[in-house]
Design a protein around this motif. Structure first.
Motif, mmCIF file in Angstrom:
data_model
loop_
_atom_site.group_PDB
_atom_site.id
_atom_site.type_symbol
_atom_site.label_atom_id
_atom_site.label_comp_id
_atom_site.label_asym_id
_atom_site.label_seq_id
_atom_site.Cartn_x
_atom_site.Cartn_y
_atom_site.Cartn_z
ATOM 1 N N MET A 32 -7.414 0.778 -4.828
ATOM 2 C CA MET A 32 -6.794 -0.596 -4.314
ATOM 3 C C MET A 32 -8.036 -1.269 -3.640
ATOM 4 S SD MET A 32 -2.985 -0.084 -3.269
ATOM 5 C CE MET A 32 -1.585 0.911 -4.098
ATOM 6 N N VAL A 59 -1.704 5.325 -6.750
ATOM 7 C CA VAL A 59 -3.004 5.229 -6.044
ATOM 8 C C VAL A 59 -2.963 6.101 -4.697
ATOM 9 C CG1 VAL A 59 -4.710 3.732 -4.885
ATOM 10 C CG2 VAL A 59 -3.167 2.694 -6.545
ATOM 11 N N GLU A 99 4.175 1.401 -9.691
ATOM 12 C CA GLU A 99 2.880 1.380 -10.186
ATOM 13 C C GLU A 99 1.916 1.776 -8.839
ATOM 14 O OE1 GLU A 99 1.431 0.293 -13.382
ATOM 15 O OE2 GLU A 99 3.766 0.861 -13.923
ATOM 16 N N LEU A 100 2.206 1.388 -7.876
ATOM 17 C CA LEU A 100 1.411 1.683 -6.714
ATOM 18 C C LEU A 100 1.521 2.981 -6.100
ATOM 19 C CD1 LEU A 100 1.918 -1.839 -4.901
ATOM 20 C CD2 LEU A 100 0.233 -1.280 -6.252
ATOM 21 N N VAL A 154 0.730 -1.173 -0.065
ATOM 22 C CA VAL A 154 0.068 0.016 0.045
ATOM 23 C C VAL A 154 0.893 1.184 0.051
ATOM 24 C CG1 VAL A 154 -1.545 1.333 1.566
ATOM 25 C CG2 VAL A 154 -1.881 -1.199 1.075
ATOM 26 N N ILE A 170 -8.255 3.789 -1.378
ATOM 27 C CA ILE A 170 -8.016 2.318 -0.690
ATOM 28 C C ILE A 170 -9.026 1.948 0.258
ATOM 29 C CG2 ILE A 170 -6.148 1.058 0.730
ATOM 30 C CD1 ILE A 170 -4.067 3.233 0.064
ATOM 31 N N HIS A 209 -5.813 -6.089 -4.364
ATOM 32 C CA HIS A 209 -6.008 -5.744 -5.737
ATOM 33 C C HIS A 209 -6.007 -4.566 -6.082
ATOM 34 C CE1 HIS A 209 -8.132 -6.016 -9.809
ATOM 35 N NE2 HIS A 209 -9.026 -4.889 -9.279
ATOM 36 N N VAL A 210 -5.005 -3.988 -7.107
ATOM 37 C CA VAL A 210 -4.683 -3.009 -7.560
ATOM 38 C C VAL A 210 -5.349 -2.843 -9.050
ATOM 39 C CG1 VAL A 210 -2.834 -1.451 -8.127
ATOM 40 C CG2 VAL A 210 -2.421 -3.080 -6.494
ATOM 41 N N SER A 211 -6.056 -1.657 -9.215
ATOM 42 C CA SER A 211 -6.990 -1.478 -10.475
ATOM 43 C C SER A 211 -6.121 -1.488 -11.600
ATOM 44 C CB SER A 211 -7.851 -0.433 -10.305
ATOM 45 O OG SER A 211 -7.366 0.770 -10.136
ATOM 46 N N ARG A 232 -4.705 2.034 -11.820
ATOM 47 C CA ARG A 232 -4.268 2.325 -10.721
ATOM 48 C C ARG A 232 -4.837 3.468 -10.244
ATOM 49 N NH1 ARG A 232 -2.405 -2.058 -12.473
ATOM 50 N NH2 ARG A 232 -0.352 -2.613 -12.838
#
Length: 553
Positions: free
Chosen positions: A167, A357, A353-354, A75, A362, A159-161, A164
């Motif tokens: 989550m 978000v 990538e994360l 996260v 989240i 789960h990461v869309s 992005r």
């Protein structure tokens, strides 16, 4: 990569990956005093609900859903601020294992890209209760359990869309009863047969984390891209490095019973930063929060996790190189990942990538469940939650439905045979948590098929597993065309035609969405997150744990 830019890249990569792995070390807060293997029978620990708070506590004391700070690892990847560290030797600390050790034919289909070519990402976070080191044994207790087979006491799907933008985290109670598939240990080749109606945390002892991944894919039909597994070690270091994580209780609380059970947590009413041993106590507390069950503990763990995310992203306290170095050393030694995440560089790619978000997108949830004896089982709402994740639909309700994952079949390997030559079995799966199966549904649908030329359709009177949505299954590609023909004849959408190794031929399971009539009417699509999932947004600063009055002081 060469030159100063290459050094900066590696430094930044290490910085972000350190943030990731240090979070992971916190993952499995240990058992509370009294939560030992001796008190929990054969290692399959669990508890249930009885009338009366005290008896409920006694029944639930065997379940210890320990929160995995691995969630934080992903996260907050890249969100802990600047800082410049370069530790190539950290790569050598990271242990890795096979991603999925179930039968290849049982794997969930790969996640499909959306119309923009973007693909969602699914990571299984596993907290092991292994007592394989002195540090883990000290935190987890149970001295006689040293070196025993580990259990997957924390399981969370992150789960990461695809775009992005959001989550979703889904926690599964550790004593959930489900089917565990056949698994083969990659180290010694030992094969573990499939089990039915077994506790999910036993999956880890059947060849390693790859079996836990296989179990999740079997239950959810969600393709898992990576796993991250951690043990007890590191929770104190993580909390200290951050400088404290604010948590809230609505009354004075002391998690302690007259028989010596409880985490020992003692806090005054209000919001307080916890770190070190006190942070570990918070994550382990069951006696004292709400109804003294593991579901309440999971809620407290989600609160802690959300608060930590905000702390790291807002104040970026992890910029002290010495603190990061110590934390990184402990964390990378405690983590096990799949081969796709086995280096600092790979974690950096994930971090990039994360980072995209925002915190307010989240969403933390718990798999909807109901009691079955002393254990729990997924409900229909759990199926709804898994579908939302599978179809990449945001759990916070802020996104329109995306065209991803699990689309209707398009390419047919073998055309359908003549209707009269297609053998079809029809089962009655119309029962729900609240209603019994409707008598005669399998026969009614069989007769409807016969009237449309499917002379070989038969109704199976044996009990069928309840399903929320009617499904047509087929075992192999050569029967896909036949299955689609059956679905079309009944008016069942092609998206509800699934390949399954659990059937021997074309099979219709009449679900709870078709309890009457002979013409199927697809239900109105519901993309709302079930209330029973207990969704919490990571940006919610008003969260406060309710204290059981029996534990106030």
């Amino acid at each position: 990569m060469t030159g100063s830019s290459g050094v900066r890249g590696n430094v930044s990569a290490t910085q972000d990956a350190v943030s990731a792995t240090t979070g992971d070390a916190t993952s499995s807060a240990g058992r509370e005093p009294g939560d030992t293997a001796a008190s929990e029978g054969d290692g399959r620990r669990g508890g249930g609900r009885r009338s009366g708070r005290e008896t409920d506590r006694r029944r639930r004391r065997r379940r210890a859903l320990r929160w995995s700070a691995t969630v934080l690892a992903v996260v907050i990847l890249g969100g802990a601020g600047a800082g410049y560290l370069y530790y190539e030797h950290l790569n050598a600390n990271i242990k890795h294992d096979d991603l999925n050790i179930g039968d290849a034919k049982d794997r969930a289909a790969g996640t499909r890209a959306n119309s923009a070519g973007e693909t969602a990402l699914n990571i299984l976070l596993i907290g092991s209760d292994a007592r394989d080191t002195e540090a883990n044994q000290k935190l987890g207790g149970a001295k006689y359990d040293f070196g025993g087979p580990p259990l997957a006491d924390v399981q969370m799907l992150l789960h990461v869309s695809a775009d992005r933008s959001n989550m979703s985290v889904v926690s599964m109670p550790r004593d959930t009863l489900l089917d565990i598939p056949k698994c083969t240990d990659p180290d010694d080749g030992k094969s573990y047969p499939a089990l039915r109606h077994e506790m999910t945390n036993a999956s880890l002892s059947r060849g390693g984390p790859g079996c836990t991944v296989a179990t999740w894919e079997k239950l959810t039909d969600i393709h898992i891209d990576h796993f991250m597994m951690i043990d007890f070690a590191g929770v104190v270091s993580m909390a200290d490095a951050i400088g404290g994580v604010p948590v809230c209780v609505d009354a004075n609380v002391h998690s302690h019973t007259s028989t010596g059970k409880g985490s020992g947590l003692k806090l005054e009413k209000g919001t307080h930063p916890v770190k070190g041993e006190q942070a570990l106590q918070w994550l382990r507390t069951r006696y004292g929060f709400e109804d003294d069950t593991d579901l309440a503990r999971a809620k407290a763990q989600h609160m802690y996790m959300n608060s930590m995310v905000r702390e790291l992203r807002a104040s970026a306290k992890l910029t002290n190189p010495n603190k990061l170095r110590k934390l990184a050393e402990a964390a990378t030694k405690a983590i096990t990942v799949d081969d796709g995440l086995d280096t600092i560089g790979k974690m950096y790619d994930l971090a990039g990538e994360l980072q995209k978000v925002p915190t307010d997108r989240i969403t933390m949830t718990t798999m909807p469940n109901r009691y079955q004896g002393e254990r729990v089982v997924p409900t229909d709402d759990a199926g709804q939650l898994f579908r939302l994740v599978r179809e990449d639909i945001a759990l916070d309700g802020k996104d329109a439905r995306k065209a991803t994952a699990a689309p209707s079949p398009t390419a047919v390997a073998d055309p359908a045979a003549a209707s009269g030559d297609i053998a079809v079995q029809v089962h009655n799966g119309t029962s729900t948590d609240a209603e019994r199966a409707v008598r005669g549904r399998a026969t009614a649908v069989k007769d409807a098929l016969a009237g449309k030329g499917f002379a070989k359709a038969v109704a199976d009177a044996s009990p069928a597993t309840a399903v929320a949505k009617t499904v047509v299954s087929y075992p192999s590609a050569d029967l896909q065309g036949d299955a689609l023909a059956v679905a079309k004849a009944l008016g069942i959408p092609a998206g509800q035609v699934k390949k399954s190794t659990e059937v021997s031929g074309v099979t219709v399971v009449v679900g709870a969405d078709w309890r009457s009539g002979t013409a199927y009417k697809a239900p109105v699509k519901n993309d709302r997150t079930p209330d029973t999932a207990g969704a919490i947004n990571a940006s919610d600063t008003g969260q406060c744990m309710h204290v059981d009055p029996d534990y106030t002081w």
